[in-house]
Motif scaffolding. Sequence first.
Motif, PDB file in Angstrom:
ATOM      1  N   SER A   1      11.616 -40.348  28.550  1.00 30.06           N
ATOM      2  CA  SER A   1      11.347 -40.711  27.156  1.00 30.06           C
ATOM      3  C   SER A   1      10.924 -42.168  27.026  1.00 30.06           C
TER       4      SER A   1
ATOM      5  N   ILE B   1       8.320 -44.062  27.955  1.00 30.25           N
ATOM      6  CA  ILE B   1       6.965 -44.434  27.527  1.00 30.25           C
ATOM      7  C   ILE B   1       6.812 -44.246  26.024  1.00 30.25           C
ATOM      8  N   ILE B   2       7.202 -43.086  25.529  1.00 30.70           N
ATOM      9  CA  ILE B   2       6.979 -42.814  24.107  1.00 30.70           C
ATOM     10  C   ILE B   2       7.862 -43.715  23.243  1.00 30.70           C
TER      11      ILE B   2
ATOM     12  N   PHE C   1       6.269 -47.125  23.203  1.00 30.80           N
ATOM     13  CA  PHE C   1       5.076 -47.076  22.373  1.00 30.80           C
ATOM     14  C   PHE C   1       5.453 -47.241  20.902  1.00 30.80           C
ATOM     15  N   VAL C   2       6.417 -46.434  20.479  1.00 29.56           N
ATOM     16  CA  VAL C   2       6.816 -46.468  19.064  1.00 29.56           C
ATOM     17  C   VAL C   2       7.404 -47.828  18.702  1.00 29.56           C
TER      18      VAL C   2
ATOM     19  N   THR D   1      13.886 -44.813  17.742  1.00 31.11           N
ATOM     20  CA  THR D   1      14.042 -44.246  19.092  1.00 31.11           C
ATOM     21  C   THR D   1      14.783 -42.918  19.025  1.00 31.11           C
TER      22      THR D   1
ATOM     23  N   VAL E   1      12.539 -40.195  17.785  1.00 30.82           N
ATOM     24  CA  VAL E   1      11.631 -39.754  18.843  1.00 30.82           C
ATOM     25  C   VAL E   1      12.359 -38.855  19.835  1.00 30.82           C
TER      26      VAL E   1
ATOM     27  N   ARG F   1      11.891 -34.934  20.912  1.00 30.36           N
ATOM     28  CA  ARG F   1      11.523 -34.598  22.283  1.00 30.36           C
ATOM     29  C   ARG F   1      12.656 -33.848  22.997  1.00 30.36           C
TER      30      ARG F   1
ATOM     31  N   SER G   1      14.022 -50.468  23.900  1.00 28.50           N
ATOM     32  CA  SER G   1      13.155 -50.396  22.726  1.00 28.50           C
ATOM     33  C   SER G   1      13.248 -51.675  21.914  1.00 28.50           C
TER      34      SER G   1
END
Lengths: 264, 265
Positions: free
Chosen positions: A58, A60-61, A64-65, A107, A110, A114, A165
């Motif tokens: 998780s 990378i995503i 990104f966020v 986070t 997300v 996921r 994050s």
Amino acid sequence: MDFIENIGRTVLDTFRATRDVMALLFETLYWLVMGPFKKKFSKREGIFTQMAYAGVDSVIIAFFVSFFTGVVIAMQSAYQLQRFGANIYVAPMVAISIARELGPVLTSLVVAGRVGAAITAELGTMKVSEQIEALDTMALNPIRFLVVPRFLALLIMLPCLVMFSDLMGIMGGFLVGVFNLRLNPYRYITFSFQFMVWKDVWTGLVKSAVFAMIITMVGCYMGLKTKGGAEGVGKSTTASVVTSFILIILFDSILTCVFYFFNT
Amino acid sequence: MEKEVVIKASNVKKKFGDRAILNGISLEIYRGETFVIMGGSGCGKSTFLRHVIGALKPDSGSIHLLGKDISKLNEDDLDKVKKRIGMCFQSSALFDSMTVGENVALALKEHTKLDKSVIDIVVKMKLEMVGLRGFEDLMPSQLSGGMRKRVGLARAIAMDPEIVFYDEPTAGLDPIVAGVIDKLIIDLSKKLAITSVVVTHDMKSVFSIADRVAMLYEGKVLEVGTPAEIKASKNAMVQQFVNGSPDGPIRFFQQKDDYIEQLLK
């Protein structure tokens, strides 16, 4: 009368679901604590697989966020602060709002989308294809075998993810501050940490731990109560993500209130 | 010689909502025999099986499995009994995320302290029994339906159980594979002296594998006996079921009377 009946039914269903989720949580905690004493602890490899899936995959995503959230917060606050010539306050503004609020919440959302969805889909498929029952007849408790590793993995990994994050979000704000607002990089960093206190970080991490429990508990509960084939799995997965999202936002405000009023 | 009773159900009743599924089932199953439970769809035979393995609890009545009243056991004791039985599911219920070998090895890995090398040997032996040695590293999704059933059987006998339960073992298989599964059930019962309890409505397999047969109808035991006794039964319902005739005391159309009323409503 139908309208009132529906309200009553919805309230009752909600209460029943809450009770069942709490029961699941207590049973999970029971196995988590008592498992090692009964020599029935979940296998380490299972937990590591789940940790890699829930956490590492998780990254990378989540990065990104948070990175772009940091960028956006910096720009939006600069838009206001510029008028007062207080550009430098962008630094603590970004750092604190990311650490206290946006890092953990975004986070977790997300991860709920996921990982929570994946948990429900997997457990739901296992339920409708008799695999949960098969585990049970092999004297393997499905909660110990399936729920505990996922619970533990996300409880460890989500706070870790949130820490990274936070850093990414602050980095996003930093880039805007340095390259767009022409702030001194050294001053940006020192100013950030001058205002940010330890409490900002740990309240965020406590929140993320609570969110991790919400995501796994809702995900597992919805998965284990799935009925009726492929359609049922789809419905459960949707319900799991929606419920997780609502509960994350709800518990975020509750926890924020708690931290706000017990401001020690 | 007195036969040892391994499963004893007395007056088991179960309701789901208002619908009574089991209306007082009493059965005794002896050690070493192959016992077939047959009956039409929805007669409660699968539900009864789930009661015997402890997955469901009866509303009233009791079930003794291997001498223990399983509706009164706590979880630890129930687990001990469960380790002595194996179950072969209708849909095979193989764990999708594990290879064939891991599926068969799971119970051994979790319940015994055997070394990995020993477990590997046991897995090979069990797969050899069902004719699938060499398939350890395949995933269940790569297997055909019949092969999945056989892996499920290998998994059910992994712990050397005393009783193996089969839920519709030949449903949805072609006649040859169904014959192979029947032969496997007979072989396992004879070679390993396992008690087999088979739930099925496949008449061909009933008469080729059964030592004794029970026929269920609407949650009740209609008749128990050897295959020959069942074939010669005077009960019209049993005869209708065995011969598969659409006309007889068992109605396919459940409410005939108000059909016209419903059409004209």
